[in-house]
Design a protein around this motif. Structure first.
Motif, PDB file in Angstrom:
ATOM      1  N   GLY A 184      24.529  47.811  49.398  1.00 17.55           N
ATOM      2  CA  GLY A 184      24.014  48.260  50.638  1.00 17.55           C
ATOM      3  C   GLY A 184      23.903  49.743  50.922  1.00 17.55           C
ATOM      4  N   PHE A 185      24.579  50.452  50.270  1.00 14.87           N
ATOM      5  CA  PHE A 185      24.717  51.978  50.254  1.00 14.87           C
ATOM      6  C   PHE A 185      23.048  52.515  49.707  1.00 14.87           C
ATOM      7  N   THR A 186      22.803  52.108  48.525  1.00 15.84           N
ATOM      8  CA  THR A 186      21.547  52.432  48.077  1.00 15.84           C
ATOM      9  C   THR A 186      20.284  51.907  48.710  1.00 15.84           C
ATOM     10  N   TRP A 187      20.303  50.697  49.222  1.00 13.20           N
ATOM     11  CA  TRP A 187      19.388  49.957  49.774  1.00 13.20           C
ATOM     12  C   TRP A 187      19.316  50.977  51.274  1.00 13.20           C
ATOM     13  N   TYR A 188      20.271  51.278  51.968  1.00  8.42           N
ATOM     14  CA  TYR A 188      20.227  51.747  53.345  1.00  8.42           C
ATOM     15  C   TYR A 188      19.539  53.369  53.030  1.00  8.42           C
ATOM     16  N   VAL A 189      19.968  54.123  52.118  1.00  4.59           N
ATOM     17  CA  VAL A 189      19.503  55.434  51.743  1.00  4.59           C
ATOM     18  C   VAL A 189      17.962  55.346  51.745  1.00  4.59           C
ATOM     19  N   GLY A 194      12.012  56.094  53.688  1.00  2.00           N
ATOM     20  CA  GLY A 194      10.835  55.218  53.780  1.00  2.00           C
ATOM     21  C   GLY A 194      10.512  54.616  52.627  1.00  2.00           C
ATOM     22  N   ILE A 195      11.755  54.234  51.636  1.00  4.74           N
ATOM     23  CA  ILE A 195      11.287  53.417  50.418  1.00  4.74           C
ATOM     24  C   ILE A 195      11.912  52.214  50.567  1.00  4.74           C
ATOM     25  N   SER A 196      11.184  51.220  50.412  1.00  4.69           N
ATOM     26  CA  SER A 196      11.580  49.483  50.446  1.00  4.69           C
ATOM     27  C   SER A 196      12.154  49.275  48.909  1.00  4.69           C
ATOM     28  N   ILE A 197      13.556  48.884  48.960  1.00  6.51           N
ATOM     29  CA  ILE A 197      13.935  48.304  47.702  1.00  6.51           C
ATOM     30  C   ILE A 197      14.718  46.949  47.877  1.00  6.51           C
ATOM     31  N   PRO A 198      15.062  46.109  46.892  1.00  5.33           N
ATOM     32  CA  PRO A 198      15.588  44.951  47.303  1.00  5.33           C
ATOM     33  C   PRO A 198      17.109  45.347  47.564  1.00  5.33           C
ATOM     34  N   ARG A 199      17.935  44.129  48.274  1.00  3.92           N
ATOM     35  CA  ARG A 199      19.254  44.510  48.866  1.00  3.92           C
ATOM     36  C   ARG A 199      20.203  44.298  47.644  1.00  3.92           C
ATOM     37  N   SER A 200      20.099  43.381  46.599  1.00  2.00           N
ATOM     38  CA  SER A 200      21.159  43.440  45.714  1.00  2.00           C
ATOM     39  C   SER A 200      21.150  44.241  44.532  1.00  2.00           C
ATOM     40  N   SER A 201      22.176  44.494  43.915  1.00  2.00           N
ATOM     41  CA  SER A 201      22.282  45.351  42.904  1.00  2.00           C
ATOM     42  C   SER A 201      21.566  44.716  41.547  1.00  2.00           C
TER      43      SER A 201
END
Length: 263
Positions: A184-189, A194-201
């Motif tokens: 959740g931290f990496t996704w939010y950062v 402005g970069i979209s990545i999936p939510r799960s590790s």
């Protein structure tokens, strides 16, 4: 019955007195009577009299034919010991008071007091947390000035954003400044950049290109099974460790992590 014959009458029974053979001291005689037992002391002094038996016992005793006593009973009665009591005999009874009893009893020792616990020095920790929404950006910006970013990561936009949330607590399933888990931290950062990545590790593992550690740059993802963080250059990373911990910069602890660059 003839006129010259007189009727036979049973002679009146006389009390049987058994006198001891000893002549020294006072002699006691036991007299069996229909009315009870009487102990009399022969000689000088005051006579001692036993308490009378009840009437029922006396009536039963009167019906006993003493002449029918066996020789064995007579011998036992004749050999009975003589009870001798001095005329000036006195009975003394020691009185024990409650105070004497309490003095004789040794009280149990008082238990030793338990030692006082060693004083614990109070420690105060301050952590900066950001609220969600529009106020999170201003709060995070003020926190950035007090966070020491590793020199190797200076100039990285991702690290600059991530450092704003140092001190935010780990929250399972969290993905906001009120609490983060690792992915959740990496996704939010990355979202803030402005970069979209999936939510799960597990999905973030395949969101970019794997690079060797020697070519890794600050801002790349650093992944191991079940955990993900952001590489901060050198031997450091910034991540949400585990429950009870907060977002922080720390040394890389993984033995063989995978570095992922998001294009």
């Amino acid at each position: 019955m003839t006129a010259g014959t007189r009727g036979r009458h049973r002679a009146a029974r006389r009390p049987i007195a058994v006198a001891p053979s000893s002549t020294a001291g006072r002699r006691a005689a036991v007299v069996a009577t229909a009315g009870g037992l009487l102990i009399s002391t022969l000689g000088t002094g005051t006579a001692a009299q036993a308490a009378p038996v009840d009437n029922d016992a006396a009536n039963k005793l009167s019906t006993v034919d003493l002449a029918a006593l066996t020789d064995q009973a007579r011998q036992a009665l004749a050999s009975a010991p003589v009870v001798t009591v001095a005329g000036d005999a006195k009975v003394s009874v020691d009185t024990v008071s409650l105070e004497k009893i309490e003095e004789a009893i040794t009280p149990a020792p008082e238990p030793e007091p338990e030692p006082e616990p060693a004083p614990v020095a109070e420690t105060r920790t301050t952590s900066s947390t950001s609220s969600s929404g529009s106020s999170s950006a201003s709060t995070a910006s003020s926190a950035t000035a007090s966070v020491a970013i590793p020199d190797s990561a200076v100039g990285s936009t991702i690290i600059s954003i991530a450092s704003r949330y140092v001190g935010v607590p780990y929250v399972s399933g969290g993905s906001s400044p009120s609490g983060f888990d690792c992915s959740g931290f990496t996704w939010y950062v990355y979202q803030q950049a402005g970069i979209s990545i999936p939510r799960s590790s597990a999905e973030q593992r395949y969101a970019g290109t794997v690079v060797p550690r020697s070519q890794a740059q600050p801002g790349d993802l650093i992944w191991t099974p079940g955990h993900i963080g952001i590489y901060a250059g050198g031997n450091t990373q910034i991540d949400a460790p585990r429950p009870g911990k907060t977002i922080q910069f720390r040394n890389i602890w993984q033995s063989n992590p995978t570095f992922i660059r998001i294009a």
